[in-house]
Motif scaffolding. Structure first.
Motif, PDB file in Angstrom:
ATOM      1  N   THR A  36      -3.832 -52.341  -4.864  1.00 55.03           N
ATOM      2  CA  THR A  36      -4.701 -53.010  -3.898  1.00 55.03           C
ATOM      3  C   THR A  36      -4.207 -54.436  -3.803  1.00 55.03           C
ATOM      4  O   THR A  36      -4.188 -55.156  -4.804  1.00 55.03           O
ATOM      5  CB  THR A  36      -6.167 -52.969  -4.343  1.00 55.03           C
ATOM      6  N   ASP A  37      -3.756 -54.840  -2.630  1.00 57.59           N
ATOM      7  CA  ASP A  37      -3.082 -56.136  -2.505  1.00 57.59           C
ATOM      8  C   ASP A  37      -4.080 -57.290  -2.521  1.00 57.59           C
ATOM      9  O   ASP A  37      -5.294 -57.099  -2.672  1.00 57.59           O
ATOM     10  CB  ASP A  37      -2.179 -56.170  -1.265  1.00 57.59           C
ATOM     11  N   ALA A  38      -3.573 -58.497  -2.379  1.00 56.90           N
ATOM     12  CA  ALA A  38      -4.408 -59.695  -2.504  1.00 56.90           C
ATOM     13  C   ALA A  38      -5.507 -59.748  -1.459  1.00 56.90           C
ATOM     14  O   ALA A  38      -6.535 -60.415  -1.659  1.00 56.90           O
ATOM     15  CB  ALA A  38      -3.531 -60.944  -2.411  1.00 56.90           C
ATOM     16  N   GLN A  39      -5.332 -59.059  -0.327  1.00 49.23           N
ATOM     17  CA  GLN A  39      -6.349 -59.033   0.725  1.00 49.23           C
ATOM     18  C   GLN A  39      -7.308 -57.848   0.578  1.00 49.23           C
ATOM     19  O   GLN A  39      -8.155 -57.632   1.438  1.00 49.23           O
ATOM     20  CB  GLN A  39      -5.694 -58.981   2.110  1.00 49.23           C
ATOM     21  N   GLY A  40      -7.166 -57.082  -0.501  1.00 54.46           N
ATOM     22  CA  GLY A  40      -8.038 -55.948  -0.712  1.00 54.46           C
ATOM     23  C   GLY A  40      -7.634 -54.696   0.044  1.00 54.46           C
ATOM     24  O   GLY A  40      -8.424 -53.754   0.153  1.00 54.46           O
ATOM     25  N   ARG A  41      -6.393 -54.661   0.545  1.00 54.13           N
ATOM     26  CA  ARG A  41      -5.901 -53.477   1.262  1.00 54.13           C
ATOM     27  C   ARG A  41      -5.192 -52.560   0.274  1.00 54.13           C
ATOM     28  O   ARG A  41      -4.415 -53.019  -0.562  1.00 54.13           O
ATOM     29  CB  ARG A  41      -4.953 -53.895   2.381  1.00 54.13           C
ATOM     30  N   VAL A  42      -5.432 -51.259   0.390  1.00 51.53           N
ATOM     31  CA  VAL A  42      -4.823 -50.287  -0.507  1.00 51.53           C
ATOM     32  C   VAL A  42      -3.481 -49.848   0.067  1.00 51.53           C
ATOM     33  O   VAL A  42      -3.403 -49.393   1.219  1.00 51.53           O
ATOM     34  CB  VAL A  42      -5.744 -49.074  -0.723  1.00 51.53           C
ATOM     35  N   LEU A  43      -2.425 -49.995  -0.733  1.00 45.96           N
ATOM     36  CA  LEU A  43      -1.086 -49.565  -0.354  1.00 45.96           C
ATOM     37  C   LEU A  43      -0.672 -48.397  -1.232  1.00 45.96           C
ATOM     38  O   LEU A  43      -0.877 -48.422  -2.448  1.00 45.96           O
ATOM     39  CB  LEU A  43      -0.089 -50.721  -0.504  1.00 45.96           C
ATOM     40  N   LEU A  44      -0.072 -47.382  -0.622  1.00 44.81           N
ATOM     41  CA  LEU A  44       0.269 -46.131  -1.293  1.00 44.81           C
ATOM     42  C   LEU A  44       1.774 -45.905  -1.206  1.00 44.81           C
ATOM     43  O   LEU A  44       2.336 -45.878  -0.111  1.00 44.81           O
ATOM     44  CB  LEU A  44      -0.484 -44.975  -0.640  1.00 44.81           C
ATOM     45  N   LEU A  45       2.422 -45.742  -2.348  1.00 49.14           N
ATOM     46  CA  LEU A  45       3.877 -45.583  -2.417  1.00 49.14           C
ATOM     47  C   LEU A  45       4.199 -44.170  -2.876  1.00 49.14           C
ATOM     48  O   LEU A  45       3.695 -43.711  -3.905  1.00 49.14           O
ATOM     49  CB  LEU A  45       4.461 -46.604  -3.398  1.00 49.14           C
ATOM     50  N   SER A  46       5.063 -43.489  -2.130  1.00 47.37           N
ATOM     51  CA  SER A  46       5.385 -42.105  -2.483  1.00 47.37           C
ATOM     52  C   SER A  46       6.776 -41.740  -1.961  1.00 47.37           C
ATOM     53  O   SER A  46       7.318 -42.422  -1.083  1.00 47.37           O
ATOM     54  CB  SER A  46       4.346 -41.153  -1.889  1.00 47.37           C
ATOM     55  N   PRO A  47       7.371 -40.660  -2.492  1.00 45.55           N
ATOM     56  CA  PRO A  47       8.632 -40.163  -1.937  1.00 45.55           C
ATOM     57  C   PRO A  47       8.441 -39.733  -0.485  1.00 45.55           C
ATOM     58  O   PRO A  47       7.441 -39.102  -0.146  1.00 45.55           O
ATOM     59  CB  PRO A  47       8.973 -38.967  -2.837  1.00 45.55           C
ATOM     60  N   SER A  48       9.398 -40.072   0.358  1.00 47.14           N
ATOM     61  CA  SER A  48       9.263 -39.738   1.777  1.00 47.14           C
ATOM     62  C   SER A  48       9.302 -38.233   2.021  1.00 47.14           C
ATOM     63  O   SER A  48       8.795 -37.761   3.049  1.00 47.14           O
ATOM     64  CB  SER A  48      10.370 -40.425   2.590  1.00 47.14           C
ATOM     65  N   ASP A  49       9.904 -37.479   1.082  1.00 49.24           N
ATOM     66  CA  ASP A  49       9.949 -36.022   1.239  1.00 49.24           C
ATOM     67  C   ASP A  49       8.993 -35.327   0.267  1.00 49.24           C
ATOM     68  O   ASP A  49       9.112 -34.129   0.020  1.00 49.24           O
ATOM     69  CB  ASP A  49      11.371 -35.495   1.027  1.00 49.24           C
ATOM     70  N   GLY A  50       8.023 -36.068  -0.272  1.00 52.26           N
ATOM     71  CA  GLY A  50       7.107 -35.509  -1.258  1.00 52.26           C
ATOM     72  C   GLY A  50       5.864 -34.892  -0.639  1.00 52.26           C
ATOM     73  O   GLY A  50       5.618 -34.980   0.571  1.00 52.26           O
ATOM     74  N   ALA A  51       5.051 -34.290  -1.506  1.00 52.78           N
ATOM     75  CA  ALA A  51       3.853 -33.591  -1.047  1.00 52.78           C
ATOM     76  C   ALA A  51       2.825 -34.548  -0.459  1.00 52.78           C
ATOM     77  O   ALA A  51       2.138 -34.203   0.511  1.00 52.78           O
ATOM     78  CB  ALA A  51       3.237 -32.813  -2.212  1.00 52.78           C
ATOM     79  N   PHE A  52       2.725 -35.771  -1.014  1.00 53.52           N
ATOM     80  CA  PHE A  52       1.733 -36.716  -0.502  1.00 53.52           C
ATOM     81  C   PHE A  52       2.070 -37.155   0.915  1.00 53.52           C
ATOM     82  O   PHE A  52       1.219 -37.135   1.804  1.00 53.52           O
ATOM     83  CB  PHE A  52       1.648 -37.930  -1.428  1.00 53.52           C
TER      84      PHE A  52
END
Length: 254
Positions: A36-52
């Motif tokens: 959750t960044d400094a502005q309170g926004r949730v950022l999600l990091l994942s493999p581009s070819d992954g299930a998520f």
């Protein structure tokens, strides 16, 4: 003083605990890295070819086009819930609970993805961020609802309060701090706690610090827990050392 529900929720969602995602109309839950960044926004990091990433990809709509091919959903965001449970710093430490952050996730590309990668790196400088746009992808979740649960009590947290709250500055180093007190300052902490308690209650066993945050620390006293507050909220490890100096050096407080 003690942390507000918004502060605890922000601390749990900061990005240093495992999280799983429940995505609308998709199998799951799916593990995902996040901050959750400094502005309170949730950022999600994942493999581009992954299930998520695949679960968040636009899905064919129910209505076919004139040519008989499926029509892609024109909306580029997907409803999801991020589920994060506290992991206590050590055996015997009480858990802070669990937080569910709900909203809509949108894939970021181009300049948006580059800026989000820098925002992500301020919280977790992962080398995988260098691969965003290639083997890794970032999504941003617009937060619509935050729910915090502890000891079977569920509380709704206002999303604006969640965004404005600051995560606890000691959470990442809480284990190290507690272990240091136990290994090197047990007698001093025990004497301090007993002085604070006075004659009202004197535990049989040595008091043990089991949790710590910017406002104070939690101590186990036999089968009970007590919270002792700092004179003011601490800002970082150095500030904590300054406040604890008279605690660990009783002569300095005399």
């Amino acid at each position: 003083m003690q942390p507000t529900h918004a502060e605890v929720a922000r601390t749990l969602a900061a990005g240093h605990l495992p999280a799983v995602a429940h995505i609308a109309c998709r199998p799951g839950p799916l593990p995902v890295r996040h901050v959750t960044d400094a502005q309170g926004r949730v950022l999600l990091l994942s493999p581009s070819d992954g299930a998520f990433a695949a679960a968040l990809a636009p899905q064919p709509g129910a209505e076919p086009t004139r040519g008989g091919k499926p029509q892609i959903n024109p909306y580029d965001d997907t409803a999801m819930v991020l589920d994060i449970t506290d992991v206590p710093p050590m055996a015997g430490s009480p858990a802070l609970g669990r937080v569910w952050v709900s909203g809509w996730a949108t894939r970021l590309d181009g300049d948006e993805a580059k800026q989000a990668a820098m925002d992500y790196a301020e919280i977790d400088a992962s080398g995988d961020l260098l691969d965003v746009g290639g083997s890794k992808v970032l999504h941003r979740m617009d937060v619509a609802e935050v729910r915090y649960e502890r000891n079977e009590k569920l509380v709704d947290v206002d999303p604006d309060d969640f965004a404005a709250a600051a995560p606890d500055p000691l959470r990442q180093i809480e284990f190290d701090l507690i272990a240091d007190l136990a290994d090197h300052h047990l007698a001093e902490m025990s004497a301090y706690v007993r002085r604070q308690l006075g004659s009202t209650f004197q535990p049989r066993a040595e008091p043990q610090v089991v949790r710590m945050d910017r406002y104070g620390f939690m101590v186990r006293l036999d089968d009970k827990l007590a919270r002792l507050a700092f004179p003011r909220p601490v800002t970082d490890r150095q500030d904590l050392a300054h406040l604890l100096h008279p605690v660990l050096c009783h002569r300095c407080a005399d």
